[in-house]
Design an enzyme around this catalytic site. Sequence first.
Site, PDB file in Angstrom:
ATOM      1  N   LYS A  59       0.840  -1.203   0.000  1.00 11.94           N
ATOM      2  CA  LYS A  59       0.000   0.000   0.000  1.00 11.94           C
ATOM      3  C   LYS A  59       0.874   1.252   0.000  1.00 11.94           C
ATOM      4  O   LYS A  59       0.589   2.226  -0.711  1.00 11.94           O
ATOM      5  CB  LYS A  59      -0.930   0.001   1.216  1.00 11.94           C
ATOM      6  N   CYS A  81      -1.458   0.597   6.740  1.00  9.59           N
ATOM      7  CA  CYS A  81      -1.785  -0.443   7.723  1.00  9.59           C
ATOM      8  C   CYS A  81      -2.454  -1.631   7.039  1.00  9.59           C
ATOM      9  O   CYS A  81      -2.971  -1.526   5.922  1.00  9.59           O
ATOM     10  CB  CYS A  81      -2.772   0.089   8.767  1.00  9.59           C
ATOM     11  N   ASP A  82      -2.482  -2.726   7.770  1.00  7.76           N
ATOM     12  CA  ASP A  82      -3.306  -3.859   7.351  1.00  7.76           C
ATOM     13  C   ASP A  82      -3.620  -4.692   8.588  1.00  7.76           C
ATOM     14  O   ASP A  82      -2.977  -4.538   9.632  1.00  7.76           O
ATOM     15  CB  ASP A  82      -2.617  -4.717   6.285  1.00  7.76           C
ATOM     16  N   GLN A  83      -4.613  -5.542   8.450  1.00  6.29           N
ATOM     17  CA  GLN A  83      -4.999  -6.388   9.579  1.00  6.29           C
ATOM     18  C   GLN A  83      -5.648  -7.666   9.078  1.00  6.29           C
ATOM     19  O   GLN A  83      -6.379  -7.665   8.081  1.00  6.29           O
ATOM     20  CB  GLN A  83      -5.988  -5.648  10.482  1.00  6.29           C
ATOM     21  N   SER A 118      -0.695  -4.529  11.300  1.00  6.18           N
ATOM     22  CA  SER A 118       0.604  -3.961  10.923  1.00  6.18           C
ATOM     23  C   SER A 118       0.470  -2.460  10.752  1.00  6.18           C
ATOM     24  O   SER A 118      -0.591  -1.940  10.397  1.00  6.18           O
ATOM     25  CB  SER A 118       1.094  -4.572   9.609  1.00  6.18           C
TER      26      SER A 118
END
Length: 204
Positions: A59, A81-83, A118
């Site tokens: 991203k 971010c990521d999840q 993250s």
Amino acid sequence: MESDRPPHFKVILGSSSIARRSILTDMGYQFTLMSADIDEKSIRKEKPEELVLALAEAKAEAITQRIPDDVEDKPTLLVTCDQVVVYEDAVREKPSSVEEAREYIRSYSKGRTATVSSVVVTNLKTGFRKGGVDRVEIYFNEISEEIIEKLIEEGMVLRVAGALLIEHPLILPCVKEVVGTTDSVMGLPKPLTEKLLKEVLATT
């Protein structure tokens, strides 16, 4: 919350998440918004920690390419971010259907799951980038079929990893224990984000 930070740098939040926007605002930051249009399914990693970091970095790369080289004089920090949700060692991303969302929520009843989030911060002036991950364990009481159907009908659970929304008024009473922070479960762990912003800003 008023920020006591001097306005000597800019922040871009590379996310369309309302929850992340709210958390970053609560941390006292002013920021602009951009979102990355990437094919998340094309990025696969074996471990959830590796997956969320790789996605947040992808991203960051996608957004960085859309920002002109002549970034303003102020240092500009990009937060991506990521999840994912991890249930019995299986990674859960956003549900692909109503039925999958229903099964996800049903499986949490009287059980437990975890979120792995993250955060990647990129200094757009220097190119320096640093990331980290945060894991939270969540234990549940019984989640009734009535609550599940109300959540499905409302639709918000279809847009989040693992159909998991512990801050939702319908789910909150069903949460037995959270080992970690709610902001991390919502997608932006505050201590990790603060730490990375300071470390990356220091490289300017």
